[in-house]
Write a protein that holds these residues in place. Structure first.
Motif, PDB file in Angstrom:
ATOM      1  N   ASP A 111       0.884  -1.172   0.000  1.00  0.00           N
ATOM      2  CA  ASP A 111       0.000   0.000   0.000  1.00  0.00           C
ATOM      3  C   ASP A 111       0.923   1.224   0.000  1.00  0.00           C
ATOM      4  N   PRO A 159       2.579   5.014  -0.572  1.00  0.00           N
ATOM      5  CA  PRO A 159       2.048   6.360  -0.371  1.00  0.00           C
ATOM      6  C   PRO A 159       1.947   7.098  -1.693  1.00  0.00           C
ATOM      7  N   GLY A 192       6.498   9.585   1.946  1.00  0.00           N
ATOM      8  CA  GLY A 192       5.473   9.379   2.972  1.00  0.00           C
ATOM      9  C   GLY A 192       5.556   7.995   3.601  1.00  0.00           C
ATOM     10  N   VAL A 193       4.437   7.558   4.168  1.00  0.00           N
ATOM     11  CA  VAL A 193       4.407   6.295   4.913  1.00  0.00           C
ATOM     12  C   VAL A 193       4.019   5.149   3.982  1.00  0.00           C
ATOM     13  N   TRP A 231       3.045   1.032   3.484  1.00  0.00           N
ATOM     14  CA  TRP A 231       2.422  -0.052   4.239  1.00  0.00           C
ATOM     15  C   TRP A 231       2.506  -1.353   3.434  1.00  0.00           C
ATOM     16  N   ARG A 291       8.438   4.193   7.689  1.00  0.00           N
ATOM     17  CA  ARG A 291       8.625   5.654   7.631  1.00  0.00           C
ATOM     18  C   ARG A 291      10.081   5.878   7.291  1.00  0.00           C
ATOM     19  N   PHE A 310      -9.172   1.572  15.057  1.00  0.00           N
ATOM     20  CA  PHE A 310      -8.866   2.712  14.194  1.00  0.00           C
ATOM     21  C   PHE A 310      -8.064   3.752  14.976  1.00  0.00           C
ATOM     22  N   GLY A 311      -6.975   4.222  14.378  1.00  0.00           N
ATOM     23  CA  GLY A 311      -6.218   5.318  14.973  1.00  0.00           C
ATOM     24  C   GLY A 311      -5.011   4.895  15.789  1.00  0.00           C
ATOM     25  N   GLN A 312      -4.735   3.581  15.866  1.00  0.00           N
ATOM     26  CA  GLN A 312      -3.589   3.133  16.661  1.00  0.00           C
ATOM     27  C   GLN A 312      -2.312   3.132  15.848  1.00  0.00           C
ATOM     28  N   ALA A 325       0.341  10.008   5.201  1.00  0.00           N
ATOM     29  CA  ALA A 325      -0.135   8.632   5.073  1.00  0.00           C
ATOM     30  C   ALA A 325      -1.151   8.486   3.946  1.00  0.00           C
ATOM     31  N   ARG A 379      -4.132   5.902   5.194  1.00  0.00           N
ATOM     32  CA  ARG A 379      -3.962   4.625   5.883  1.00  0.00           C
ATOM     33  C   ARG A 379      -3.529   4.868   7.336  1.00  0.00           C
ATOM     34  N   VAL A 380      -4.151   4.090   8.254  1.00  0.00           N
ATOM     35  CA  VAL A 380      -3.701   4.049   9.644  1.00  0.00           C
ATOM     36  C   VAL A 380      -3.745   2.589  10.063  1.00  0.00           C
ATOM     37  N   HIS A 416      -6.629   0.289   8.890  1.00  0.00           N
ATOM     38  CA  HIS A 416      -7.813   0.993   8.401  1.00  0.00           C
ATOM     39  C   HIS A 416      -7.480   1.958   7.276  1.00  0.00           C
ATOM     40  N   HIS A 417      -8.448   2.112   6.390  1.00  0.00           N
ATOM     41  CA  HIS A 417      -8.415   3.145   5.358  1.00  0.00           C
ATOM     42  C   HIS A 417      -9.486   4.184   5.684  1.00  0.00           C
TER      43      HIS A 417
END
Lengths: 180, 121
Positions: free
Chosen positions: A23, A25, A30-31, A33, A48, A63-65, B69, B83-84, B87-88
């Motif tokens: 995935d 960036p 950028g980041v 995945w 990173r 979500f958000g971790q 991201a 992306r996090v 999750h998207h």
């Protein structure tokens, strides 16, 4: 080939059945995945470019971790991913850890650590059971284990990383370089 | 790691509740800011863990998607994706939002103020 591609190539060589979904960036700086799956066992890699690799393989992914574990380079990240995939293990988020347990996690005996610090094994035992130690002593110990000590202070308005004055300890042997 | 006090799952539900209650966004920028401000407000209120986006390793706090991201989505030029971990967050030019897992399960979504969802733009 960038570093995450290098990491994935290494893992593919070790695990021919490994499924990999990149995935990337929008901006190469950028980041990055990658989602991995080895026979139904998943792992997620976050890269990173200026910081290193984040690795996660846990059931708890709200979500958000952020990533559970972070590694500075391809070598250390690939070692950890190999263990996670081979052993179908799960990552652990950071927790408080006692010095003795940290030494064991790093697979080092008291005797080996004592040799690196140029002290007697009894001194390591005392250190690990002492409730209060000098920062310089803890720093030397962490460096002998291959790490770096970072002191951070949390306040309601933010987190501050404390500067540490350079100290000279002629008794301290330099820990082997881990490379970055 | 400081105590989370209120569990992550409860805080996440509150985040989704507040997003649902807010009027729909009209464009990408307002939708992105809405996600950012709502999650940061929830975390500031419900956890004692301070905001530290430089701490990219999990610290118990939930963080909104960050600009670096953004991932490529060439087949959908009107949608931007962030992306996090697992999750998207998909945000359309009309302000529609969708938060989904990387395996495709939609956790939460909301149309833009024109009534259209993310993939209807």
């Amino acid at each position: 080939m960038n570093l995450i591609e290098e990491l994935l190539e290494k893992l593919r060589g070790q695990f021919p059945d490994l499924l990999v979904m990149m995935d990337p960036p929008l901006n190469a700086a950028g980041v990055w995945w990658a989602d991995l799956d080895l026979n139904g066992h998943p792992a997620t890699v976050e890269w990173r470019p200026s910081l290193g690799f984040g690795v996660s393989s846990s059931d708890d992914s709200v979500f958000g971790q952020g990533s559970d574990e972070v590694y500075p380079d391809v070598e250390s990240a690939s070692r950890r991913l190999y263990a996670l995939l081979m052993g179908r293990e799960r990552t652990q988020p950071p927790t408080e850890i006692a010095l003795a347990k940290l030494r064991k996690v790093k697979s080092m005996s008291q005797e080996d650590l004592a040799e690196r610090l140029q002290v007697k094994q009894a001194a390591i035992s005392r250190l690990e059971n002492r409730p209060d130690s000098r920062i310089s002593t803890i720093r030397a110990t962490i460096e002998a284990l291959g790490g770096e000590l970072e002191l951070r202070a949390r306040f309601p308005d933010g987190v501050y990383t404390l500067e540490q004055p350079e100290t000279q300890n002629p008794r301290r042997k330099t820990a082997p370089s881990q490379g970055k | 790691m400081p105590s989370e006090q209120i569990p992550k799952a409860i805080r996440l539900e509150e985040f989704y509740r507040r997003l649902t209650a807010t009027p729909p966004a009209s464009d990408f920028e307002s939708a992105f800011k809405l996600i950012e401000s709502t999650l940061n407000e929830v975390e500031d209120e419900l956890t004692e863990i301070p905001f530290d986006p430089s701490q990219w390793q999990v610290d118990g706090r939930l963080y909104p998607p960050q600009a670096d991201a953004e991932t490529a989505l060439p087949d959908w030029p009107s949608v931007r994706r962030f992306r996090v971990r697992r999750h998207h967050t998909n945000i359309a030019a009309n302000g529609a939002i969708e938060i989904a897992t990387v395996t495709g399960s939609i956790e939460w979504s909301k149309p833009g103020n024109d009534g259209k969802g993310v993939w209807e733009t």
